[in-house]
Design a protein around this motif. Structure first.
Motif, PDB file in Angstrom:
ATOM      1  N   GLY A  57      47.010  30.996 -47.355  1.00  0.00           N
ATOM      2  CA  GLY A  57      48.057  30.666 -46.392  1.00  0.00           C
ATOM      3  C   GLY A  57      48.890  29.499 -46.875  1.00  0.00           C
ATOM      4  N   ASP A  58      49.990  29.258 -46.197  1.00  0.00           N
ATOM      5  CA  ASP A  58      50.851  28.142 -46.573  1.00  0.00           C
ATOM      6  C   ASP A  58      50.130  26.812 -46.413  1.00  0.00           C
ATOM      7  OD1 ASP A  58      51.999  27.311 -43.584  1.00  0.00           O
ATOM      8  OD2 ASP A  58      51.837  29.470 -43.854  1.00  0.00           O
ATOM      9  N   GLY A  59      49.285  26.680 -45.389  1.00  0.00           N
ATOM     10  CA  GLY A  59      48.535  25.438 -45.201  1.00  0.00           C
ATOM     11  C   GLY A  59      47.505  25.230 -46.296  1.00  0.00           C
ATOM     12  N   GLY A  60      46.761  26.274 -46.651  1.00  0.00           N
ATOM     13  CA  GLY A  60      45.776  26.186 -47.723  1.00  0.00           C
ATOM     14  C   GLY A  60      46.421  25.903 -49.059  1.00  0.00           C
ATOM     15  N   ASP A 114      59.028  24.798 -50.214  1.00  0.00           N
ATOM     16  CA  ASP A 114      59.547  26.045 -50.773  1.00  0.00           C
ATOM     17  C   ASP A 114      58.621  26.416 -51.931  1.00  0.00           C
ATOM     18  OD1 ASP A 114      60.895  27.969 -52.321  1.00  0.00           O
ATOM     19  OD2 ASP A 114      62.854  27.211 -51.680  1.00  0.00           O
ATOM     20  N   PHE A 115      57.754  27.396 -51.718  1.00  0.00           N
ATOM     21  CA  PHE A 115      56.741  27.739 -52.715  1.00  0.00           C
ATOM     22  C   PHE A 115      57.332  28.381 -53.962  1.00  0.00           C
ATOM     23  CE2 PHE A 115      54.177  27.570 -48.788  1.00  0.00           C
ATOM     24  CZ  PHE A 115      53.309  26.559 -49.172  1.00  0.00           C
ATOM     25  N   ARG A 128      59.897  35.837 -53.954  1.00  0.00           N
ATOM     26  CA  ARG A 128      59.865  35.697 -52.499  1.00  0.00           C
ATOM     27  C   ARG A 128      59.912  37.095 -51.899  1.00  0.00           C
ATOM     28  NH1 ARG A 128      63.127  31.483 -51.550  1.00  0.00           N
ATOM     29  NH2 ARG A 128      61.347  30.152 -51.175  1.00  0.00           N
ATOM     30  N   VAL A 129      59.010  37.353 -50.986  1.00  0.00           N
ATOM     31  CA  VAL A 129      58.952  38.643 -50.320  1.00  0.00           C
ATOM     32  C   VAL A 129      59.197  38.374 -48.841  1.00  0.00           C
ATOM     33  CG1 VAL A 129      57.547  40.690 -49.867  1.00  0.00           C
ATOM     34  CG2 VAL A 129      57.204  39.396 -51.988  1.00  0.00           C
ATOM     35  N   VAL A 153      56.935  35.641 -46.871  1.00  0.00           N
ATOM     36  CA  VAL A 153      57.472  34.911 -45.724  1.00  0.00           C
ATOM     37  C   VAL A 153      57.562  35.828 -44.509  1.00  0.00           C
ATOM     38  CG1 VAL A 153      59.450  33.610 -44.852  1.00  0.00           C
ATOM     39  CG2 VAL A 153      58.834  33.470 -47.275  1.00  0.00           C
ATOM     40  N   HIS A 154      57.065  35.345 -43.387  1.00  0.00           N
ATOM     41  CA  HIS A 154      57.265  36.026 -42.114  1.00  0.00           C
ATOM     42  C   HIS A 154      57.145  35.015 -40.999  1.00  0.00           C
ATOM     43  CE1 HIS A 154      52.934  36.201 -41.063  1.00  0.00           C
ATOM     44  NE2 HIS A 154      52.773  36.363 -42.348  1.00  0.00           N
TER      45      HIS A 154
END
Length: 191
Positions: A57-60, A114-115, A128-129, A153-154
């Motif tokens: 996840g983005d947090g992890g 922004d990953f 980016r999906v 991204v969602h």
């Protein structure tokens, strides 16, 4: 496939179907955010002949983004899927269930980086999906022999069901509830 904690492992448990020969690693029960990136690196060192997918996840990812340097340095051909919903989903879900909406880790209180740009900074392939239709193209890229970061991204998606209905109740008390007869027929001992 190495899956992270929180909403990622919940989604994996709800919908991922493993195929013969696949292995799924997770830290279930311990739930350290960011485990899957380090676990995927370790899995590659244990057996570099197998393709490895990291779901985080983005947090992890924020917890262990520095490990992208390890991926780059050793040219580990991981495929890293960041489930980027801009929220600490499992935490927010817990807060919603327990009436703590004002504390949720989302929106104005939380903003992941922004990953794609982060992966670029480490010199990794990045994509980016932002639509389900884009996943077909992503699947075609999985055989790539280079590391790749996919920022999936969602919007805030953290309504995990089935789920515990109340934290004080038994684990069998799930939401949405089964019809009473079906529920009781599934129980080996009375609730």
């Amino acid at each position: 496939v190495v899956s992270d904690t929180g909403g990622n492992v919940i989604m994996m448990g709800h919908c991922f179907r493993s195929k013969r020969g696949q292995r799924i690693f997770t830290s279930n029960g311990n739930t350290p955010m960011g485990f899957s990136l380090c676990g995927a690196i370790g899995a590659w060192f244990a057996d570099p002949s197998r393709p490895i997918i990291c779901i985080i996840g983005d947090g992890g990812m924020c917890m262990n983004s520095q490990e992208l340097q390890t991926v780059k340095r050793h040219n580990i051909p991981l495929k890293i899927f960041i489930i980027n919903n801009g929220i600490l989903g499992n935490t927010a879900s817990y807060q919603r269930v327990n009436g703590m909406l004002g504390v949720a880790c989302s929106g104005k209180d939380y903003a992941p980086p922004d990953f794609v740009r982060l992966a670029q900074a480490y010199g990794l392939s990045q994509f980016r999906v932002d639509s389900f239709e884009g996943m077909d193209d992503v699947i075609k890229m999985l055989p790539l022999i280079c590391p790749a970061v996919f920022d999936v991204v969602h919007q805030d998606f953290c309504q995990y069901e089935p789920r515990l209905s109340v934290w004080e109740g038994g684990i069998e008390e799930m939401y949405p509830p089964l019809p009473k007869e079906e529920f009781l027929s599934n129980m080996l001992i009375p609730p």
